[in-house]
Design a protein around this motif. Sequence first.
Motif, mmCIF file in Angstrom:
data_model
loop_
_atom_site.group_PDB
_atom_site.id
_atom_site.type_symbol
_atom_site.label_atom_id
_atom_site.label_comp_id
_atom_site.label_asym_id
_atom_site.label_seq_id
_atom_site.Cartn_x
_atom_site.Cartn_y
_atom_site.Cartn_z
ATOM 1 N N LYS A 28 -11.256 -1.443 7.381
ATOM 2 C CA LYS A 28 -11.227 -2.101 6.076
ATOM 3 C C LYS A 28 -10.311 -1.341 5.120
ATOM 4 O O LYS A 28 -9.572 -1.928 4.325
ATOM 5 N N MET A 29 -10.340 -0.007 5.219
ATOM 6 C CA MET A 29 -9.510 0.807 4.337
ATOM 7 C C MET A 29 -8.030 0.720 4.702
ATOM 8 O O MET A 29 -7.163 0.906 3.846
ATOM 9 N N LEU A 30 -7.715 0.424 5.971
ATOM 10 C CA LEU A 30 -6.314 0.192 6.340
ATOM 11 C C LEU A 30 -5.772 -1.004 5.561
ATOM 12 O O LEU A 30 -4.668 -0.956 4.998
ATOM 13 N N ALA A 31 -6.562 -2.068 5.519
ATOM 14 C CA ALA A 31 -6.153 -3.259 4.772
ATOM 15 C C ALA A 31 -6.111 -2.963 3.277
ATOM 16 O O ALA A 31 -5.203 -3.409 2.565
ATOM 17 N N ASP A 32 -7.085 -2.191 2.798
ATOM 18 C CA ASP A 32 -7.139 -1.820 1.388
ATOM 19 C C ASP A 32 -5.896 -1.021 1.006
ATOM 20 O O ASP A 32 -5.292 -1.237 -0.046
ATOM 21 N N TYR A 33 -5.497 -0.104 1.881
ATOM 22 C CA TYR A 33 -4.308 0.715 1.630
ATOM 23 C C TYR A 33 -3.055 -0.147 1.554
ATOM 24 O O TYR A 33 -2.220 0.023 0.654
ATOM 25 N N ALA A 34 -2.925 -1.084 2.493
ATOM 26 C CA ALA A 34 -1.741 -1.953 2.494
ATOM 27 C C ALA A 34 -1.688 -2.800 1.228
ATOM 28 O O ALA A 34 -0.652 -2.884 0.554
ATOM 29 N N THR A 35 -2.812 -3.422 0.878
ATOM 30 C CA THR A 35 -2.856 -4.293 -0.290
ATOM 31 C C THR A 35 -2.601 -3.517 -1.576
ATOM 32 O O THR A 35 -1.841 -3.954 -2.444
ATOM 33 N N ALA A 36 -3.238 -2.353 -1.706
ATOM 34 C CA ALA A 36 -3.068 -1.538 -2.904
ATOM 35 C C ALA A 36 -1.630 -1.044 -3.035
ATOM 36 O O ALA A 36 -1.082 -0.971 -4.139
ATOM 37 N N SER A 37 -0.996 -0.713 -1.914
ATOM 38 C CA SER A 37 0.397 -0.253 -1.941
ATOM 39 C C SER A 37 1.324 -1.362 -2.423
ATOM 40 O O SER A 37 2.214 -1.136 -3.256
ATOM 41 N N THR A 41 4.737 -1.735 4.444
ATOM 42 C CA THR A 41 4.704 -1.990 2.999
ATOM 43 C C THR A 41 6.037 -1.630 2.354
ATOM 44 O O THR A 41 6.515 -2.341 1.468
ATOM 45 N N ALA A 42 6.656 -0.549 2.810
ATOM 46 C CA ALA A 42 7.959 -0.165 2.264
ATOM 47 C C ALA A 42 8.992 -1.264 2.535
ATOM 48 O O ALA A 42 9.785 -1.618 1.653
ATOM 49 N N HIS A 43 8.968 -1.807 3.743
ATOM 50 C CA HIS A 43 9.897 -2.876 4.098
ATOM 51 C C HIS A 43 9.681 -4.107 3.222
ATOM 52 O O HIS A 43 10.642 -4.704 2.716
ATOM 53 N N ARG A 44 8.438 -4.492 3.038
ATOM 54 C CA ARG A 44 8.143 -5.664 2.213
ATOM 55 C C ARG A 44 8.571 -5.455 0.762
ATOM 56 O O ARG A 44 8.926 -6.407 0.065
ATOM 57 N N LEU A 45 8.548 -4.211 0.324
ATOM 58 C CA LEU A 45 8.928 -3.903 -1.053
ATOM 59 C C LEU A 45 10.423 -3.591 -1.186
ATOM 60 O O LEU A 45 10.901 -3.311 -2.280
ATOM 61 N N GLY A 46 11.154 -3.628 -0.061
ATOM 62 C CA GLY A 46 12.585 -3.349 -0.092
ATOM 63 C C GLY A 46 12.909 -1.907 -0.392
ATOM 64 O O GLY A 46 13.917 -1.599 -1.034
ATOM 65 N N GLN A 47 12.051 -1.001 0.093
ATOM 66 C CA GLN A 47 12.214 0.429 -0.170
ATOM 67 C C GLN A 47 12.314 1.196 1.144
ATOM 68 O O GLN A 47 11.822 0.731 2.174
ATOM 69 N N PRO A 48 12.915 2.398 1.109
ATOM 70 C CA PRO A 48 12.881 3.237 2.311
ATOM 71 C C PRO A 48 11.473 3.782 2.512
ATOM 72 O O PRO A 48 10.757 4.053 1.540
ATOM 73 N N ALA A 49 11.069 3.929 3.744
ATOM 74 C CA ALA A 49 9.745 4.488 4.034
ATOM 75 C C ALA A 49 9.748 5.987 3.730
ATOM 76 O O ALA A 49 10.771 6.659 3.895
ATOM 77 N N PRO A 50 8.625 6.541 3.283
ATOM 78 C CA PRO A 50 8.543 7.992 3.058
ATOM 79 C C PRO A 50 8.946 8.760 4.314
ATOM 80 O O PRO A 50 8.688 8.314 5.441
ATOM 81 N N SER A 51 9.543 9.898 4.121
ATOM 82 C CA SER A 51 10.109 10.658 5.244
ATOM 83 C C SER A 51 9.071 11.076 6.277
ATOM 84 O O SER A 51 9.387 11.201 7.462
ATOM 85 N N TRP A 52 7.811 11.266 5.870
ATOM 86 C CA TRP A 52 6.802 11.729 6.826
ATOM 87 C C TRP A 52 6.581 10.731 7.955
ATOM 88 O O TRP A 52 6.208 11.123 9.063
ATOM 89 N N THR A 53 6.817 9.448 7.682
ATOM 90 C CA THR A 53 6.563 8.436 8.712
ATOM 91 C C THR A 53 7.487 8.603 9.911
ATOM 92 O O THR A 53 7.140 8.200 11.023
ATOM 93 N N LYS A 54 8.654 9.206 9.695
ATOM 94 C CA LYS A 54 9.610 9.393 10.782
ATOM 95 C C LYS A 54 9.138 10.463 11.775
ATOM 96 O O LYS A 54 9.599 10.504 12.915
ATOM 97 N N ARG A 55 8.228 11.317 11.331
ATOM 98 C CA ARG A 55 7.746 12.403 12.193
ATOM 99 C C ARG A 55 6.562 11.974 13.067
ATOM 100 O O ARG A 55 6.166 12.716 13.965
ATOM 101 N N ILE A 56 6.012 10.807 12.793
ATOM 102 C CA ILE A 56 4.876 10.323 13.580
ATOM 103 C C ILE A 56 5.401 9.552 14.793
ATOM 104 O O ILE A 56 6.148 8.594 14.651
#
Length: 206
Positions: free
Chosen positions: A105-114, A144-159
């Motif tokens: 539920k919090m995954l969805a909450d995080y996406a929506t809030a972002s 969420t970054a893609h939907r907002l037309g923004q670059p994703a935070p750099s930490w995501t590249k390390r996962i």
Amino acid sequence: MTSGTSINTPAAVGTLIRARRQDRGLSQQTLADRSGVSRKFLMDLEAGHDRAELGKSLAVLAALGLSLEATDPLPRGRDYDPERRDYAQTFTQLLADRDFEFAIKMLADYATASLKAGKPLLQRSPRLKEPHWSAALAGITKYTAHRLGQPAPSWTKRIKPLNEPWMPAESYRHVREPMKQLTMSETPQELAAMNVYIRERSLATA
């Protein structure tokens, strides 16, 4: 006469119920049992989802110039505001408690809030010990970054992507093959690239 708090959104009701439950040291299952409702219903209610018909009920009340009132003031602070919530801490605690159902539920909450905030709210790595959930949050952050037309935070590249396909729902229940196929077909590409599968409709309502 006791001064109350005006309740005019499903989120406000959910916030109040969750805060009171936690103050009394009750689990969601215990409260659900005492209330004669399912845990899923209670989770939706606490998350402020109007699918529990609460949203429609409040709309009718508002049209009549009425509102619900509570004797307790609404809790304030980061934990009760989706756009200010510390999601890294939230997921760390939920996973430590093995509360996987509410974590989803919090995954969805995080996406929506972002999406509502206009930026991915996890700008720094959540540093979770569980690679599956790290991959899920990285995928959602990229989405969420893609939907907002923004670059994703750099930490995501390390996962790194998971070695095998994973559906968070399988953390607590069996998912039948037809639903697996449907979920995989409706998963955003950013999540699929991490080998994590969640239907887009389950992620974002903003």
